[in-house]
Structures are given as C-alpha cells and as structure tokens.
Design an enzyme around this catalytic site. Structure first.
Site, short mmCIF file in Angstrom:
data_model
loop_
_atom_site.label_atom_id
_atom_site.label_comp_id
_atom_site.label_asym_id
_atom_site.label_seq_id
_atom_site.Cartn_x
_atom_site.Cartn_y
_atom_site.Cartn_z
CG ASP A 55 -7.26 4.16 -6.30
OD1 ASP A 55 -7.91 4.56 -5.17
OD2 ASP A 55 -6.09 4.27 -6.12
CB THR B 232 -12.77 -3.95 1.50
OG1 THR B 232 -13.56 -3.22 0.51
CG2 THR B 232 -12.44 -5.44 0.93
CD GLU C 184 -2.75 1.62 0.46
OE1 GLU C 184 -3.44 0.72 0.17
OE2 GLU C 184 -2.42 2.66 -0.28
CE LYS D 240 -13.17 14.03 -14.21
NZ LYS D 240 -12.56 15.24 -13.48
#
Ligand SMILES: C[S@@+](CC[C@H](N)C(=O)[O-])C[C@H]1O[C@@H](n2cnc3c(N)ncnc32)[C@H](O)[C@@H]1O
Length: 238
Positions: free
Chosen positions: A142, A215, A92, A146
């Site tokens: 993520d 999660t 991470e 767009k």
C-alpha cells in the site's frame, strides 16, 4: 453516563503502533470461505508469541521465501508451484485474500506453502527465526500516497533491520511498486539500511526478474499507465 463509558478500553499510549493497513472487512465469496474452512487446518499458521520450527512446519529442510501482503495470492501460488524445492510463507491481513490464496493453492496441488492471516510486522518479529529466510518479497505494498500518511508505509528502518536479522547471509530482499514516490522511498531506505548491498548495476532499480509473475495490482497499474520499479538488495555481513 459519561462519553467514556461507551468507548472500548484504550491501550496505553506506548503500546499503540502505527499500522501499514486498514482492516477492510470485504465480503468473502463461498469459494474463499470454503477454502478457509477446509485448508486453514493444514496450510494455515496461527500467530502466537513463539518462534516457529520451520523444518517441522514443512517436514523438510529447504530454502525459505517469505512474502508480505500477497493480496489474493495468485502470484505467490504461481511461484510456489514453479519452485517446488523452495518453501513459501505468505502473510496477509485481508481475509478474502487468504481464502482465495488457499483455494488456488489447493487447486494447484502444492504443499510447499503456508499462510498467516495476521499483521506481518508481528509475525516477523515474534515467530520467524533469525537467519532462516533465503528471500523476502514485498510486491506492491500500500503506497499511502499522502505525505501525512507516509509513516504508515511498511518500509521503514526498523522493518528493514528486522528483515536483515531474518535473512540468511547472502539472502535477498525483493520489492516492487508502481508508485514512483514509493520506489524512491524504498531505494533511499534500503540504501541507508546497514548490511544490505544493491544488486543493481546502476545502483538503483533492476528489470523485473522472470521468476516474479505479474501481480494483480501490477496489472491494474499497467492499465492505468503506471511504471513498475523492482529493487533487489542482498544481505551482507554488518
Ligand atoms: C496494494 S495490495 C498488493 C497485493 C499484492 N501483493 C499484489 O500485488 O496484487 C497490499 C496488500 O498488503 C496487505 N498488507 C498491508 N500491510 C500488511 C501487514 N502489516 N501485514 C500483512 N499484510 C499487509 C494489504 O492487506 C493488501 O492486501
């Protein structure tokens, strides 16, 4: 003085890589920073351009699970606790998340988890030996909504080729997302990636397996009325 004098030294063009994250310097709580100070020396791994000896890292031989982008790490710690016969590696880039994960892991009393605070693309390519992972997990990456940002999505052909190399024969790649357009992208890329076979009876998605805990982002998605799509593909020989 010209404008350029104030600019940091730029990398040559060919060295620049599109990253799947924007580093957020979120504020660290006391618990998170204490956990980093106390547990990074034993549970943390540091990026270097050198393959890891995973048996030495964990002090045993065991099937290994690697998770990219564990967020605050709650579900990763829960999985490691529920499966003491497996070793877990979490990667991470978000510092507070790494701190939270370490704090939870220490509270859970587990020693089958190690974490990196680094870009997973680099860790995978430079440090994880080929044929060493039984499972690769990517939960709620993520989505980069767009269209002009889709190139930032971590699921790309080169990334899947790298994971293929790192998995043992028969190893699995498990992804989940609450963004339908990203689910379709994952399905397309995984279906087209050489050396993977879909485990879904319907050749698309699978129900959430009971070994994958909910999660944080998933719960948020549920609150917003989003659906969830799980994909599980298996490594087959090329
Ligand atoms: C939307 S969050 C999901 C977190 C968690 N899996 C969950 O479901 O709650 C995506 C996470 O991936 C991390 N991330 C994105 N790209 C990464 C990379 N290349 N290496 C490591 N972490 C990354 C981000 O920092 C972020 O915490």
């Amino acid at each position: 003085m010209s404008d350029n004098d104030n600019k940091p030294e730029e990398q040559p063009k060919q060295m620049r890589r599109i990253r799947s994250f924007v580093k957020r310097e979120g504020r660290m709580t006391q618990r998170q920073s204490n956990a980093k100070e106390q547990y990074l020396p034993t549970m943390g791994l540091t990026y270097e351009k050198k393959l890891l000896d995973l048996d030495a890292v964990f002090g045993r031989q065991a099937p290994r699970v690697l998770e990219v982008g564990f967020g605050m790490g709650k579900s990763l710690v829960e999985m490691a606790k529920n499966n003491p016969d497996y070793d877990y590696i979490g990667i991470e880039v978000h510092g507070p998340g790494v701190g939270a994960c370490l704090a939870d892991a220490a509270e859970a009393g587990i020693n089958n988890l190690r974490v990196f605070e680094h870009d997973a693309v680099e860790v995978l390519a430079d440090m994880i030996p080929d044929n060493s992972l039984s499972t690769f997990q990517l939960y709620f990456p993520d989505p980069w909504h767009k269209a002009r940002h889709h190139k930032r999505r971590i699921v790309q052909p080169e990334f899947l080729a790298c994971i293929h190399q790192k998995l043992v024969a028969g190893g699995i790649i498990h992804m989940a997302t609450d963004w339908e357009n990203y689910a379709e992208h994952m399905l397309l890329e995984l279906t087209e990636a050489p050396g993977f076979e879909n485990t879904s009876d319907t050749n698309d998605y699978v129900p959430r397996p009971d070994w994958r805990p909910l999660t944080k982002f998933e719960s948020r998605g549920h609150r917003l009325g989003h659906g969830v799509w799980d994909l599980i593909f298996k490594k087959v020989t090329l």
